[in-house]
Design a protein around this motif. Structure first.
Motif, PDB file in Angstrom:
ATOM      1  N   ARG A 242      43.690 -15.819  -4.184  1.00  0.00           N
ATOM      2  CA  ARG A 242      43.566 -15.398  -5.580  1.00  0.00           C
ATOM      3  C   ARG A 242      42.097 -15.439  -6.023  1.00  0.00           C
ATOM      4  NH1 ARG A 242      45.976 -15.656 -11.004  1.00  0.00           N
ATOM      5  NH2 ARG A 242      48.066 -16.075 -10.187  1.00  0.00           N
ATOM      6  N   THR A 246      40.300 -12.070  -7.224  1.00  0.00           N
ATOM      7  CA  THR A 246      39.847 -12.009  -8.616  1.00  0.00           C
ATOM      8  C   THR A 246      38.381 -11.621  -8.688  1.00  0.00           C
ATOM      9  OG1 THR A 246      41.471 -13.673  -9.294  1.00  0.00           O
ATOM     10  CG2 THR A 246      39.584 -13.341 -10.745  1.00  0.00           C
ATOM     11  N   ASP A 250      37.048  -8.413 -10.630  1.00  0.00           N
ATOM     12  CA  ASP A 250      36.189  -8.624 -11.799  1.00  0.00           C
ATOM     13  C   ASP A 250      34.794  -8.024 -11.629  1.00  0.00           C
ATOM     14  OD1 ASP A 250      38.280  -9.937 -12.961  1.00  0.00           O
ATOM     15  OD2 ASP A 250      37.437 -11.959 -12.732  1.00  0.00           O
ATOM     16  N   GLU A 279      48.709  -9.689 -12.674  1.00  0.00           N
ATOM     17  CA  GLU A 279      48.954 -11.133 -12.636  1.00  0.00           C
ATOM     18  C   GLU A 279      50.239 -11.432 -11.875  1.00  0.00           C
ATOM     19  OE1 GLU A 279      48.788 -15.238 -13.195  1.00  0.00           O
ATOM     20  OE2 GLU A 279      47.233 -13.691 -13.303  1.00  0.00           O
TER      21      GLU A 279
END
Length: 488
Positions: A242, A246, A250, A279
């Motif tokens: 994760r 992420t 991002d 998510e």
């Protein structure tokens, strides 16, 4: 922030672990170092090997750097190693295998010795241009991150850390030895490696590195698909995927290497209005990891990551206010195949992951157990050798916060697995075949090999799925009845 005493204590613990780890591999490392020394060259343990030694987890893969040129390295290593390979010699790397008894245990070491070097991409090349260097300091400054820019000179065990890697390791931070812009310009794959190391080590990425990732994300386009794929695999198989995923999303890197993932961020899930599909996907990945029973499973993890990528293309706003994603599993399977093929995954892996994406919703037709035995057989037949992974993916796909609903779904799947187990015990479901094979079909019908045999075989398979096993006589009668209808 830790105070000075805490930092000193953390560094001391790190150094103690390193000493213990290096003593463990010393018989092999020192032996090799002496041979380089006798030939007039230097040798140092470097990069990931030093980092892992400091973390107390040095394995049997040892990376060394030297001022010797590759041909000199070969002359030194060949008489000593049990096997030598030259796959990376164009980039200054010689590989070797050495069997050794260390601490009373026989171990096999995988060794790479790389000449001091510097690498740089030009604006259009997909391959680094290699130039050899003459000092270890010059070599370390071209490393990707400070935690990988440390070395231990052998055999004297001198610790070399010109860029503060030890402090960053103790703090759990990823920084670059020089400016991140220069580092990523030299080799844009290092941007992927930032995400990978964050996921593997559970480290934070320094703000200036994150800023450079955002600014330079598009540069990843010049890196070959195979190199990107290999970094993505290491990230996905890590302990904290994760974190790496992420960072990719991002910073915009994912827009170039896995655009289907950030596309999920703005999509509402029809079952879970309280969170978006992005998510939900990360939760499914983590829940799938928790169900792994034999180490990290790349097929399962990629299926979990990609299982809902068809939702953005199939989103519809219904008249009653609901949002639907009809057939997103079918669309998602096609998208999965296209993306994984572009990333140069093997045909087998592409086929398996696409199939899991296609099948991940099938269970939701099960309800409270209304499926016939025929439907259960087809579920097993369609999953084939992927059945165990499909079980895990389907269970992981339940992320509802409604405890009653979650419990009901779990009970329903328990029931389905129970029925599968019972039928498998009765019928050997894993290898469902017609009750008559091709030779028997030709004998009963008196025909030669050809399309008719395949049609008859498929008909008998459908009967087997629908009705379960048949006695030989009943199967022959059913075949003749079907054949008579074909002749009419």
């Amino acid at each position: 922030m830790p105070n000075a005493n805490e930092q000193t204590s953390a560094l001391s613990q790190v150094q103690d672990r390193a000493v213990n780890e290096l003593l463990r591999v010393a018989p092999v490392a020192d032996d090799l170092a002496r041979r380089f020394q006798e030939a007039g060259f230097s040798l140092a343990l470097v990069g990931g090997s030093v980092r892992d030694a400091l973390l107390g987890r040095l394995g049997n893969d040892l990376d060394f750097t030297t001022d010797a040129r590759p041909q000199d390295v070969l002359k030194i290593v060949r008489p000593w190693a049990d096997a030598v390979w030259e796959v990376g010699i164009a980039f200054g790397t010689v590989g070797a295998q050495k069997e050794a008894r260390v601490g009373g245990v026989d171990r096999s070491f995988q060794i790479e010795v790389t000449t001091y070097r510097s690498e740089a991409y030009d604006r259009t090349s997909r391959k680094p241009e290699v130039a050899y260097g003459d000092s270890i300091e010059e070599d370390l400054v071209r490393r990707d991150f400070t935690v990988n820019a440390m070395a231990v000179a052998l055999p004297e065990k001198e610790f070399i850390d010109p860029h503060g890697g030890l402090g960053d390791l103790a703090a759990g931070v990823l920084r670059t030895p020089g400016t991140p812009e220069a580092s990523f310009s030299d080799d844009p794959l290092r941007m992927m490696r930032a995400a990978r190391f964050a996921a593997q080590l559970d480290f934070e990425v320094a703000p200036e590195v994150v800023a450079a990732l955002r600014e330079m994300a598009g540069r990843i386009e010049i890196v070959s698909a195979e190199r990107v794929r290999d970094e993505l695999n290491k990230l996905v198989l890590s302990a904290y995927p994760r974190k790496g995923l992420t960072l990719l999303v991002d910073t915009g890197l994912a827009d170039h290497v896995l655009p289907e993932l950030p596309a999920l961020r703005l999509e509402s899930d029809e079952h879970h209005r309280h969170k978006d599909v992005y998510e939900h996907t990360l939760i499914v990945l983590e829940q799938a990891m928790a169900l792994e029973d034999d180490g990290p499973d790349l097929t399962l993890r990629l299926a979990a990551l990609l299982h809902d990528i068809g939702k953005p293309r199939t989103r519809r706003f219904e008249s009653d206010g609901r949002v639907s994603f009809h057939h997103h599993e079918v669309v998602g399977a096609k998208m999965t195949k296209k993306r994984l093929t572009a990333l140069k995954y093997s045909n087998e892996l592409v086929k398996d992951i696409s199939r899991l994406v296609e099948l991940h919703l099938r269970f939701h037709g099960y309800g409270t157990g209304e499926w016939t035995d025929s439907a259960v057989r087809r579920y097993v037949r369609d999953a084939g050798p992927l059945l165990s992974r499909l079980h895990k993916l389907t269970r992981s796909d339940c992320t509802t916060r409604n405890r009653r609903r979650a419990a009901a779904l779990s009970r329903a799947y328990d029931g389905l697995e129970g029925r599968i187990a019972k039928l498998q015990e009765q019928e050997e479901l894993d290898a469902i075949r017609p009750d008559l094979d091709g030779n028997q079909i030709m004998e009963v019908l008196g025909v030669s090999p050809g399309p008719a045999v395949g049609q008859a075989y498929q008909h008998m398979l459908e009967l087997r799925l629908e009705n379960g096993p048949m006695e030989y006589g009943a199967a022959v009668a059913a075949l003749k009845e079907w054949w008579a209808g074909q002749q009419g």
